[in-house]
Design an enzyme around this catalytic site. Structure first.
Site, mmCIF file in Angstrom:
data_model
loop_
_atom_site.group_PDB
_atom_site.id
_atom_site.type_symbol
_atom_site.label_atom_id
_atom_site.label_comp_id
_atom_site.label_asym_id
_atom_site.label_seq_id
_atom_site.Cartn_x
_atom_site.Cartn_y
_atom_site.Cartn_z
ATOM 1 C CE LYS A 279 -4.307 -1.900 1.771
ATOM 2 N NZ LYS A 279 -5.318 -1.900 2.850
ATOM 3 N NE ARG A 313 -7.649 -8.408 1.028
ATOM 4 C CZ ARG A 313 -7.354 -7.540 0.069
ATOM 5 N NH1 ARG A 313 -6.432 -6.599 0.291
ATOM 6 N NH2 ARG A 313 -7.952 -7.608 -1.106
#
Length: 333
Positions: A279, A313
Site C-alpha cells: 500500500k 492479507r
C-alpha cells in the site's frame, strides 16, 4: 480464612487451567465469590457451580477459535495468511494479471502452495480513484472464479465486496467469508446475507474523510458501530474479525499509527486482520513503486504479529509465510 493449599489464586479468584480445542493449553481466570472459591477449592460438592464454570470454559474456548468454511483457525496463538486474488483489470497492484480463469486458478494454486490459508477474491478495485462497477458486472467477474477455486482446492474463500447483492451471489457460489471494506455500513443487506448463510466476515474501518477528534479512540468507536450492525443482523462474535483499514479514510501519519497501535482493537475481543500489502503508506515511507514494497510489507507483518493480529492479507505469500514462521520461532523461546 486461609486459602487451602494446592490451589492457584489471583486475589479471591480461583484459576483453572484449560486445554483448548486448537491444541493449546492456556490458563483462564473466572471470578467467583470468595465463599464459592473456598468451597470449590475445599472439594465440597458444588455441581451447579462446576457446571457453570465448565460452560464458561467452553464459551471462552470457542472464542479463541474461528471457523471459516470447513477450517478452524486458532486466532489466539497463530497468524494466518489471507492471499489476495484480484480478478479486476484495474487493481492498484495486480490489475489485469488474474482476470482470466486459467491465470486465476494458477495463482490460487501457487498461493496455497506458498502458505495461504484463505483466498480473498475481489472483482472491483477499491484503490483511490477506482471505477465503481455494477453489481451484475462484479458478480459476473467473481462467481465463476469462486466456484472454480472451491471445486479445485480445499481452502476457505473470501469475497472482497461491500455490496449485498454481490455478497449473496458469492456466498451462493461457495464463498465462506465476506470481506467488507465498509464494515457493513455501506449496505445493510451485506450483514443480513452474511448472517443468513452463517458465513464469517471481516469488518474494515473506513471513513469518507480523514477527520477525527482522537484518531485511535474514534477508530475503535467506529469499529464498535460495525460490530453492532453485525450483531443486529444476527452475525455472532465467533464469525467476526476486524481490520483497521490501512489506506482507507486516513492520512499517511494515521496509517502508520493504525499499524503501530492496531492492538487497540483488542478491546472488542475479536480477531484482527492487518492488510497493508504494497500500500501507499509503504511506498510513501520508502519512496518505492508498488512492485518494490515487499520488504516494507514484511515489516508490517512482524509488527502485526507483535500486536496480536491473527491474520494478514497480502500479495506476496511465500515471503510473508517465511517471516511469520521465523518470527513465531523467535517469540516461542
Amino acid at each position: 480464612d486461609p486459602k487451602p493449599p494446592g490451589k492457584r489464586y489471583c486475589g479471591n479468584s480461583l484459576i483453572f487451567p484449560l486445554s483448548l480445542p486448537c491444541g493449546q493449553t492456556v490458563t483462564k481466570l473466572f471470578v467467583l465469590s470468595c465463599k464459592k472459591c473456598m468451597q470449590l477449592a475445599g472439594g465440597e460438592d458444588e455441581s451447579d457451580d462446576l457446571l457453570l464454570i465448565l460452560n464458561l470454559c467452553k464459551l471462552q474456548e470457542e472464542k479463541t477459535c474461528m471457523r471459516i468454511g470447513n477450517r478452524e483457525f486458532d486466532t489466539k496463538n497463530e497468524t494466518y495468511i489471507m492471499g489476495i486474488l484480484n480478478v479486476t483489470p484495474d487493481s492498484f497492484s495486480d490489475g489485469g494479471k488474474f482476470n482470466h480463469m486459467d491465470a486465476a486458478l494458477a495463482h490460487a494454486e501457487q498461493m496455497i502452495r506458498d502458505g495461504a490459508d484463505i483466498i480473498d477474491i475481489g472483482g472491483e478495485s477499491t484503490r483511490p480513484g477506482h471505477t465503481v462497477i455494477s453489481d451484475e458486472e462484479e458478480i459476473a467477474r467473481v462467481t465463476p472464479v469462486i466456484e472454480a477455486v472451491k471445486s479445485h482446492f480445499d481452502v476457505p474463500v473470501s469475497i472482497d465486496t461491500y455490496k449485498g447483492n454481490v455478497a449473496e451471489a458469492a456466498l451462493q457460489a461457495g464463498a465462506d467469508l465476506v470481506n467488507d471494506i465498509w464494515g457493513f455500513k455501506f449496505d445493510y443487506k451485506t450483514a443480513e446475507v452474511t448472517a443468513r448463510y452463517h458465513a464469517a466476515c471481516c469488518l474494515m474501518h473506513n471513513r469518507n474523510e480523514a477527520i477525527y477528534q482522537n484518531f485511535l479512540e474514534d477508530m475503535v468507536a467506529d469499529m464498535k458501530e460495525c460490530v453492532a450492525i453485525a450483531h443486529k443482523a444476527g452475525v455472532p462474535d465467533d464469525k467476526i474479525m476486524l481490520d483497521p483499514g490501512v489506506g482507507f479514510g486516513k492520512t499517511y501519519e494515521q496509517n502508520l499509527e493504525a499499524i503501530n497501535h492496531v492492538d487497540v482493537l483488542q478491546e472488542l475481543g475479536l480477531p484482527i486482520l492487518l492488510g497493508t500489502s504494497r500500500k501507499s503508506v509503504i511506498g510513501n515511507t520508502l519512496d518505492l513503486p508498488v512492485d518494490q514494497r515487499v520488504e516494507g510489507t514484511l515489516a508490517t507483518t512482524v509488527i502485526g504479529m507483535l500486536r496480536g493480529c491473527s491474520f494478514v492479507r497480502v500479495h506476496d505469500i511465500k515471503e510473508n509465510h517465511r517471516i511469520i514462521q521465523m518470527t513465531k520461532a523467535i517469540l516461542s523461546c
